[in-house]
Design a protein around this motif. Sequence first.
Motif, PDB file in Angstrom:
ATOM      1  N   MET A 253       0.839  -1.203   0.000  1.00  0.00           N
ATOM      2  CA  MET A 253       0.000   0.000   0.000  1.00  0.00           C
ATOM      3  C   MET A 253       0.874   1.253   0.000  1.00  0.00           C
ATOM      4  SD  MET A 253      -3.426  -0.505   2.305  1.00  0.00           S
ATOM      5  CE  MET A 253      -2.562  -0.704   3.816  1.00  0.00           C
ATOM      6  N   VAL A 254       1.909   1.264   0.817  1.00  0.00           N
ATOM      7  CA  VAL A 254       2.821   2.406   0.857  1.00  0.00           C
ATOM      8  C   VAL A 254       3.487   2.580  -0.504  1.00  0.00           C
ATOM      9  CG1 VAL A 254       4.980   3.248   1.861  1.00  0.00           C
ATOM     10  CG2 VAL A 254       3.206   2.292   3.334  1.00  0.00           C
ATOM     11  N   PHE A 255       3.901   1.478  -1.118  1.00  0.00           N
ATOM     12  CA  PHE A 255       4.514   1.523  -2.438  1.00  0.00           C
ATOM     13  C   PHE A 255       3.540   2.088  -3.471  1.00  0.00           C
ATOM     14  CE2 PHE A 255       5.274  -0.698  -6.503  1.00  0.00           C
ATOM     15  CZ  PHE A 255       6.525  -0.179  -6.799  1.00  0.00           C
ATOM     16  N   GLY A 256       2.294   1.670  -3.418  1.00  0.00           N
ATOM     17  CA  GLY A 256       1.284   2.159  -4.362  1.00  0.00           C
ATOM     18  C   GLY A 256       1.028   3.641  -4.218  1.00  0.00           C
ATOM     19  N   TYR A 257       0.862   4.115  -2.986  1.00  0.00           N
ATOM     20  CA  TYR A 257       0.623   5.538  -2.776  1.00  0.00           C
ATOM     21  C   TYR A 257       1.872   6.365  -3.069  1.00  0.00           C
ATOM     22  CZ  TYR A 257      -3.982   4.609  -0.879  1.00  0.00           C
ATOM     23  OH  TYR A 257      -5.292   4.227  -0.735  1.00  0.00           O
ATOM     24  N   LEU A 258       3.044   5.797  -2.841  1.00  0.00           N
ATOM     25  CA  LEU A 258       4.283   6.488  -3.165  1.00  0.00           C
ATOM     26  C   LEU A 258       4.423   6.675  -4.677  1.00  0.00           C
ATOM     27  CD1 LEU A 258       6.854   7.683  -1.932  1.00  0.00           C
ATOM     28  CD2 LEU A 258       7.912   5.447  -2.201  1.00  0.00           C
ATOM     29  N   THR A 259       4.015   5.686  -5.462  1.00  0.00           N
ATOM     30  CA  THR A 259       4.063   5.852  -6.919  1.00  0.00           C
ATOM     31  C   THR A 259       3.119   6.961  -7.372  1.00  0.00           C
ATOM     32  OG1 THR A 259       2.417   4.113  -7.280  1.00  0.00           O
ATOM     33  CG2 THR A 259       4.734   3.465  -7.384  1.00  0.00           C
ATOM     34  N   LEU A 260       1.983   7.112  -6.694  1.00  0.00           N
ATOM     35  CA  LEU A 260       1.079   8.216  -7.038  1.00  0.00           C
ATOM     36  C   LEU A 260       1.732   9.564  -6.753  1.00  0.00           C
ATOM     37  CD1 LEU A 260      -2.362   6.921  -5.713  1.00  0.00           C
ATOM     38  CD2 LEU A 260      -1.518   6.933  -8.053  1.00  0.00           C
ATOM     39  N   LEU A 261       2.437   9.657  -5.630  1.00  0.00           N
ATOM     40  CA  LEU A 261       3.119  10.894  -5.284  1.00  0.00           C
ATOM     41  C   LEU A 261       4.227  11.202  -6.292  1.00  0.00           C
ATOM     42  CD1 LEU A 261       3.444  13.203  -3.224  1.00  0.00           C
ATOM     43  CD2 LEU A 261       5.058  11.720  -2.031  1.00  0.00           C
ATOM     44  N   ILE A 262       4.996  10.196  -6.661  1.00  0.00           N
ATOM     45  CA  ILE A 262       6.060  10.381  -7.649  1.00  0.00           C
ATOM     46  C   ILE A 262       5.469  10.782  -8.998  1.00  0.00           C
ATOM     47  CG2 ILE A 262       7.853   9.167  -8.971  1.00  0.00           C
ATOM     48  CD1 ILE A 262       8.377   7.538  -6.396  1.00  0.00           C
ATOM     49  N   GLN A 263       4.344  10.181  -9.355  1.00  0.00           N
ATOM     50  CA  GLN A 263       3.689  10.522 -10.612  1.00  0.00           C
ATOM     51  C   GLN A 263       3.231  11.977 -10.600  1.00  0.00           C
ATOM     52  OE1 GLN A 263       0.339   8.055 -11.485  1.00  0.00           O
ATOM     53  NE2 GLN A 263       0.088   8.852 -13.536  1.00  0.00           N
ATOM     54  N   LEU A 264       2.680  12.436  -9.510  1.00  0.00           N
ATOM     55  CA  LEU A 264       2.236  13.822  -9.398  1.00  0.00           C
ATOM     56  C   LEU A 264       3.418  14.786  -9.499  1.00  0.00           C
ATOM     57  CD1 LEU A 264      -0.160  15.716  -8.899  1.00  0.00           C
ATOM     58  CD2 LEU A 264       0.279  15.473  -6.455  1.00  0.00           C
ATOM     59  N   VAL A 265       4.516  14.461  -8.822  1.00  0.00           N
ATOM     60  CA  VAL A 265       5.714  15.300  -8.896  1.00  0.00           C
ATOM     61  C   VAL A 265       6.269  15.318 -10.319  1.00  0.00           C
ATOM     62  CG1 VAL A 265       8.114  15.473  -8.114  1.00  0.00           C
ATOM     63  CG2 VAL A 265       6.291  15.059  -6.466  1.00  0.00           C
ATOM     64  N   ALA A 266       6.282  14.165 -10.988  1.00  0.00           N
ATOM     65  CA  ALA A 266       6.790  14.103 -12.361  1.00  0.00           C
ATOM     66  C   ALA A 266       5.928  14.932 -13.306  1.00  0.00           C
ATOM     67  CB  ALA A 266       6.840  12.651 -12.831  1.00  0.00           C
ATOM     68  N   ILE A 267       4.622  14.905 -13.127  1.00  0.00           N
ATOM     69  CA  ILE A 267       3.723  15.693 -13.977  1.00  0.00           C
ATOM     70  C   ILE A 267       3.937  17.180 -13.734  1.00  0.00           C
ATOM     71  CG2 ILE A 267       1.301  16.298 -14.345  1.00  0.00           C
ATOM     72  CD1 ILE A 267       0.650  13.334 -13.839  1.00  0.00           C
ATOM     73  N   LEU A 268       4.000  17.596 -12.494  1.00  0.00           N
ATOM     74  CA  LEU A 268       4.206  19.014 -12.181  1.00  0.00           C
ATOM     75  C   LEU A 268       5.571  19.500 -12.669  1.00  0.00           C
ATOM     76  CD1 LEU A 268       2.645  19.215  -8.612  1.00  0.00           C
ATOM     77  CD2 LEU A 268       1.648  20.005 -10.759  1.00  0.00           C
TER      78      LEU A 268
END
Length: 128
Positions: free
Chosen positions: A55-70
């Motif tokens: 779960m932590v890995f999944g939510y961390l990928t969402l955070l990384i994805q958001l940072v990469a998009i921004l």
Amino acid sequence: MAHCPNCGTETEESSIFCHNCGSKIENNVNEVIPTRNAAVNNPSSFEQKKYTAMMVFGYLTLLIQLVAILAAWYNVKVINSDRIILYPLLCVMLSFFASFNLVNHEKTFTHSIIIAVVSVVLFIIGIL
């Protein structure tokens, strides 16, 4: 020794079924055999840690994805234009990996759906 209620044959105390006729023997000694569902619904400490880490890995990928998009929106250059889609796409793949591993357990099922849906939404927002 216990006796079969159907045919009267002597059986061992730990027997669940009669070895002669096959009927079920009701003994106080017989223990409840755990089913597969009981193991799935009550995971061990290791399994709980594994689901938590996923779960932590999944939510961390969402955070990384958001940072990469921004970061891609603010630093768009011709040389780095491939990264606008590359990094979010990699994060989508990692998010789906985490989601598919979480979907097997009923306590983490909703997290797997949230991770997958938010990942796809972020990816779509990122390529617009």
